[in-house]
Design a protein around this motif. Structure first.
Motif, PDB file in Angstrom:
ATOM      1  N   PHE A   1      51.467-153.013  14.009  1.00 23.01           N
ATOM      2  CA  PHE A   1      51.146-152.613  12.945  1.00 23.01           C
ATOM      3  C   PHE A   1      49.677-152.453  12.199  1.00 23.01           C
ATOM      4  N   ALA A   2      49.696-153.331  11.761  1.00 24.81           N
ATOM      5  CA  ALA A   2      48.215-153.550  11.408  1.00 24.81           C
ATOM      6  C   ALA A   2      46.841-152.905  12.265  1.00 24.81           C
ATOM      7  N   TYR A   3      46.851-153.239  13.571  1.00 23.73           N
ATOM      8  CA  TYR A   3      46.069-153.457  14.592  1.00 23.73           C
ATOM      9  C   TYR A   3      46.198-151.175  14.727  1.00 23.73           C
ATOM     10  N   ALA A   4      47.366-150.626  14.459  1.00 24.95           N
ATOM     11  CA  ALA A   4      47.451-149.577  15.275  1.00 24.95           C
ATOM     12  C   ALA A   4      46.747-148.849  14.046  1.00 24.95           C
ATOM     13  N   PHE A   5      47.597-149.224  12.668  1.00 23.13           N
ATOM     14  CA  PHE A   5      47.418-148.804  11.243  1.00 23.13           C
ATOM     15  C   PHE A   5      45.903-148.339  10.293  1.00 23.13           C
ATOM     16  N   THR A   6      45.003-149.303  11.628  1.00 25.35           N
ATOM     17  CA  THR A   6      43.536-149.753  10.965  1.00 25.35           C
ATOM     18  C   THR A   6      43.034-149.195  12.321  1.00 25.35           C
ATOM     19  N   ARG A   7      43.584-148.643  13.032  1.00 25.91           N
ATOM     20  CA  ARG A   7      42.400-147.943  14.319  1.00 25.91           C
ATOM     21  C   ARG A   7      42.545-146.892  15.043  1.00 25.91           C
ATOM     22  N   TRP A   8      43.815-146.197  14.335  1.00 28.51           N
ATOM     23  CA  TRP A   8      43.996-144.882  14.801  1.00 28.51           C
ATOM     24  C   TRP A   8      44.484-143.771  13.858  1.00 28.51           C
ATOM     25  N   ASN A   9      43.655-143.463  13.877  1.00 23.53           N
ATOM     26  CA  ASN A   9      43.985-141.509  12.999  1.00 23.53           C
ATOM     27  C   ASN A   9      45.311-140.851  13.623  1.00 23.53           C
ATOM     28  N   PHE A  10      46.002-140.834  13.027  1.00 26.03           N
ATOM     29  CA  PHE A  10      47.755-139.403  13.047  1.00 26.03           C
ATOM     30  C   PHE A  10      47.895-138.966  12.298  1.00 26.03           C
ATOM     31  N   LYS A  11      48.384-137.673  12.632  1.00 29.55           N
ATOM     32  CA  LYS A  11      49.180-136.854  11.154  1.00 29.55           C
ATOM     33  C   LYS A  11      50.281-137.606  10.855  1.00 29.55           C
ATOM     34  N   GLY A  12      50.575-137.214   9.588  1.00 29.08           N
ATOM     35  CA  GLY A  12      51.658-138.301   9.283  1.00 29.08           C
ATOM     36  C   GLY A  12      51.648-140.299   8.629  1.00 29.08           C
ATOM     37  N   LYS A  13      50.827-139.588   9.034  1.00 31.73           N
ATOM     38  CA  LYS A  13      49.862-141.667   9.043  1.00 31.73           C
ATOM     39  C   LYS A  13      49.991-142.153   7.365  1.00 31.73           C
ATOM     40  N   ILE A  14      49.878-141.376   6.344  1.00 36.35           N
ATOM     41  CA  ILE A  14      49.994-141.750   4.555  1.00 36.35           C
ATOM     42  C   ILE A  14      51.342-141.610   5.011  1.00 36.35           C
ATOM     43  N   VAL A  15      52.837-140.891   5.184  1.00 32.79           N
ATOM     44  CA  VAL A  15      53.669-140.170   5.046  1.00 32.79           C
ATOM     45  C   VAL A  15      54.350-141.898   5.444  1.00 32.79           C
ATOM     46  N   VAL A  16      54.637-141.858   6.504  1.00 31.27           N
ATOM     47  CA  VAL A  16      54.803-143.691   7.703  1.00 31.27           C
ATOM     48  C   VAL A  16      54.171-144.050   6.857  1.00 31.27           C
ATOM     49  N   TYR A  17      52.948-144.787   6.308  1.00 24.99           N
ATOM     50  CA  TYR A  17      53.206-145.627   5.145  1.00 24.99           C
ATOM     51  C   TYR A  17      53.919-145.851   3.771  1.00 24.99           C
ATOM     52  N   GLY A  18      54.035-144.713   3.085  1.00 25.90           N
ATOM     53  CA  GLY A  18      54.203-144.586   1.878  1.00 25.90           C
ATOM     54  C   GLY A  18      55.776-144.843   2.429  1.00 25.90           C
TER      55      GLY A  18
END
Length: 270
Positions: A88-105
């Motif tokens: 999870f951490a590797y995917a979230f720190t290395r790739w930017n995608f639409k809705g990333k902030i929403v998913v993290y929230g």
């Protein structure tokens, strides 16, 4: 003179805090060596230490079996949670995608949901899958830890992106980058998080109470409850069993203490 007084007062405070932390452990160990009349006294020592309480602990419940169950459940839960957290951490720190902030929230909000609110649905699902009264039933609902995911995400953010980009330009795959570059630099953080996850799984009581029915499956935390009841309370045997149950966690901490201290030092430097 002021510096000396400050240093002395700091050491005195640390000694007092250490005493407060170690005194319950001392009381547990010394109580496990006391006879039944001595346990209800106020003496801080025992004049006639005896190991009869340890014999009672092993004869009352299958203590070794329960400890083995706790070790399997704790290590299995922690390892799976760490694997999920690293991915999870590797995917979230290395790739930017639409809705990333929403998913993290949304993921962060789920951290606020109490375990008791989803315990019944999890129990029904375990029953439907036919996994009741198994060790896997105690591991499956905890395969993903929001705390582990967020903690690992914060640690992975400290790795320079230029280092990852350079490895990609050299033709390394994402799995190779994760295995050869990211994980070696995150050993301390993974170790410190791992011991927290192991202790959390080891101390879990409510969920194993629902799914573990027989002594062959029950972890040690439920086994400790067997020494107290409405009719009799075997306090000496209970203290002996509690003393024995702390040994695996102590061993884990001893082997991983250097990694934990290194992780704290890195966090302090940042």
């Amino acid at each position: 003179m002021t510096k000396k007084l400050s240093r002395v007062s700091g050491h005195v405070i640390l000694i007092l805090l250490s005493f407060l932390a170690l005194f319950p452990i001392y009381w547990m160990i010394i109580s496990s060596l006391k006879s039944s009349p001595e346990i209800f006294g106020y003496s801080m020592i025992t004049t006639q230490p005896s190991f009869s309480n340890y014999i009672d602990a092993f004869t009352t419940v299958p203590l070794f079996r329960m400890m083995l169950n706790s070790v399997v459940v704790s290590l299995g839960t922690a390892v799976i949670q760490l694997v999920v957290a690293v991915l999870f951490a590797y995917a979230f720190t290395r790739w930017n995608f639409k809705g990333k902030i929403v998913v993290y929230g949304i993921l962060s909000i789920t951290w606020l949901i109490p375990v008791q609110a989803i315990m019944i649905p999890n129990y029904v699902e375990i029953i439907n899958m036919g996994l009741n009264n198994t060790l896997f039933a105690m591991i499956l609902p905890h395969c993903c830890s929001v705390f582990a995911n967020i903690s690992m995400y914060q640690n992975f953010n400290s790795i320079p992106k230029a280092l990852i980009d350079a490895a990609r330009m050299d033709g390394s795959s994402e799995l190779q980058i994760l295995k050869d570059i990211v994980l070696p630099n995150m050993k301390s953080s993974i170790a410190s998080l791992g011991i927290v996850l192991v202790i959390t799984a080891w101390n879990d009581y409510l969920w194993p109470t629902l799914v573990a029915r027989t002594d062959e499956v029950k972890p040690i935390q439920i086994g400790l409850k067997s020494f107290t009841g409405t009719d009799t309370n075997m306090w000496g045997a209970s203290m002996a069993a509690a003393t024995i149950s702390t040994i695996p966690i102590l061993i884990v901490y001893i082997f991983m203490s250097r990694k934990i201290i290194s992780s704290f030092m890195k966090g302090g430097i940042k």
